[in-house]
Design an enzyme around this catalytic site. Sequence first.
Site, short mmCIF file in Angstrom:
data_model
loop_
_atom_site.label_atom_id
_atom_site.label_comp_id
_atom_site.label_asym_id
_atom_site.label_seq_id
_atom_site.Cartn_x
_atom_site.Cartn_y
_atom_site.Cartn_z
N ASP A 1 0.86 -1.17 0.00
CA ASP A 1 0.00 0.00 0.00
C ASP A 1 0.91 1.23 0.00
O ASP A 1 2.12 1.14 0.18
CB ASP A 1 -0.94 -0.03 1.22
CG ASP A 1 -2.13 0.90 1.04
OD1 ASP A 1 -3.13 0.72 1.73
OD2 ASP A 1 -2.05 1.80 0.16
C1 GLC Z 1 -4.25 4.36 0.04
C2 GLC Z 1 -5.14 3.24 0.44
C3 GLC Z 1 -5.28 2.18 -0.60
C4 GLC Z 1 -5.21 2.82 -1.98
C5 GLC Z 1 -3.82 3.36 -2.17
C6 GLC Z 1 -3.63 4.04 -3.52
O1 GLC Z 1 -3.48 4.80 1.11
O2 GLC Z 1 -4.90 2.60 1.69
O3 GLC Z 1 -6.51 1.50 -0.36
O4 GLC Z 1 -5.52 1.87 -2.97
O5 GLC Z 1 -3.45 4.25 -1.14
O6 GLC Z 1 -4.40 5.18 -3.59
#
Ligand code: GLC
Length: 744
Positions: free
Chosen positions: A278
């Site tokens: 993430d």
């Molecule tokens: C965010 C979220 C994740 C998302 C990613 C990209 O922090 O936790 O669910 O897909 O970043 O935006």
Amino acid sequence: MKKLHYIVFLLIFFGYNINAQNSDAQIEKKIDILLKKMTLKEKIGQMNQLSADDMETNFKVIQQGMAGSVLSITNPEIANKAQKIAVEQTRLGIPLIFGRDVIHGFKTIFPIPLGQAASFNPDLVEKAARVAAIEASETGIRWTFAPMIDIARDPRWGRIAESCGEDPYLTSVMGVAMIKGFQGKDLSDPSSIAACAKHFAGYGAAEGGRDYNTTAITERQFRNVYLVPFEEAVKKANLATIMTAFNANDGIPSSGNEFLLKQILRKEWNFKGFVVSDWASITEMVDHGFCTDNKEAAEKAINAGVDMEMVSGTYVAYIETLLQEKKISIETINEEIRNILRVKFKLGLFENPYVKGNTKDVFYKEEHLNLAEKLAEESIVLLKNEAQILPFNKSKTIAVFGPLADAPHEQLGTWVFDGEKNHTITPLKALKEKYGKDSNIIYEPVLKYSRDKDSTNFDKARKIAQEADVVLLFLGEESILSGEAHSLSDLNLQGIQSQLLSALVKTKTPLITIVMAGRPLTIEKEVKLSNAVLYAWHPGTMGGSAIANILFGKANPSAKLPVTFPKNVGQIPMYYNHLNTGRPANGSELNLTNIPVEASQTSLGNKSYYLDSGTQPLFPFGFGLSYSSFDYGKLKLSKTVLKKEEVLEISFTLKNTAQYEGTEIAQLYIRDITASIALPVKELKSFQRITLKPNEEKQVTFKLPITDLAFCGIDMKKKVEAGKFDLWIGSNSEKGEKVSFEVQ
Ligand code: GLC
């Protein structure tokens, strides 16, 4: 003639299979060839995902072969420009994969996932994901960071909005449907986008419902609850990618959790897609105190099995050094590259790296909007309908109040980057345009937004309400109050919305409350004061039209709650599939209103409940009313003693005793009464949507494979344990006749 048919069938069947195997085997061969050609730098590049913040710099990085993916490009021209550099200006021309959070629609916005789950309609949810993929892929996006299939039992957690609720079975069914919708029948179809099940794993169990907070999930709970939807996604929907979570479970951050990423995902589930971290979750392992510095974070993430790094850049910075220091191996790197290349080949990116971008023909197509309206209608839960005040059946003077009656941005909900609010049909717009000619619609927002504390217009609203036949009060949450990092410790209505409701109730004009929110709210008082209550979640682009259709009876509510509604925050966590404990309360216990003064210490019975709010929620999981009313006949079991490989059939009649055609979502729950570990008092194992005309009666049959009762017991092995079971089929988790059977 029959023989000829049979031969033709065999030729097609084996031909197809050989073809299918070839495509998999062929892909592995292509990867082998490519891997052999790749330099270390080119390999590292594939593991690096850039954010779209600075494309000029990104173009250079791509040209150096140091990027495998870019996140959040939504302009097809820019996507093609970046892709052209990757494909035509780098040594091996490996295409980029463009990712984006396409969570509940791209341009056409559907209800938030929690609302979609309330539909208990996986077919419709799959169609919605398909539309999202069709719209998103038109810009070059071939990968979405969805579905979020974290089990969420705590409405203080803002991301419950993106979840499918508290139940592993419902979340599994919905997650599989979304993945199939995103990925389509063939991942190489240009309209297909790779799904990304997230967040792996246990992120929704954040202590206190506070986002990113610690979790303490045992291996058994992982296997019996939190991992169930992910396992189903891998095994039933051919999931392309998975995203690691931010939380540290038992002290181990998910991006460094080898047990999850290797033992479970690869060894046990044979997952063949790729794992992406993430956003900066790798470098955050330093903040967790799990890594000394970013270099060690890269080392631990690579060794744990994170194939691609989202934006934090440690792989590019440290892989070469880590290899030299023998802290990671080239075999690990090659395996992780292989996972990434496999998905790129399956997406057909090598053959079709560019996008046509005819967005005008695809965005907000009428059929997309119609589907969004239908799914919104099926996601809106009727919580109360006193004296059948709904649906409206004659023209009226309708007073429309509240900060969410005409809030096109808020109505779309959280995680909406590309849907435009000017396409939103708000309730006010729909009421005026679709039902205004037969009714006199008078509108006064009274409050400008959900947190507004200005009561200046209360008097004006009271006067309007006194002259009206009915009041429609649109309350709830602005979209910013749910979603990532937006946790709340108090779930009462924001601002002075509740005071507005109380003020309007005093006019004695019948009052219907419609709530738009990203989570369950503690609205016990407001429900009591209202004549009827609709819970619309954040219903998306067409939500207003859906609400109006329900109010006027063009649509009959069928949705059921995918999550328990607590009476107050103090009851949380409160979920239906809880364990019994050794001292379960039965609801007859004394409470704050009837405990005698100077009651003796043990006179209250020493049971597991709250003196001030008992054990009952405001609304249970699976609850939802309809304009129809459904009578369940007696349950008949095909057998009462079964072997583990058998299938139990349960049949009953269902009758619609009202004058409205409607759909009942009949739910089947079981309880494994005694096992090698304590198990939940109820577990949803199946549901059926049954549509009946007025006074129509149908014979309904559920088929329950006994293998569906398997769980990980004391020996951590997933299996069915012999013993006695209770079974219910009813309209929610607290209803239904109980029958029993035994497994030998
Ligand atoms: C965010 C979220 C994740 C998302 C990613 C990209 O922090 O936790 O669910 O897909 O970043 O935006």
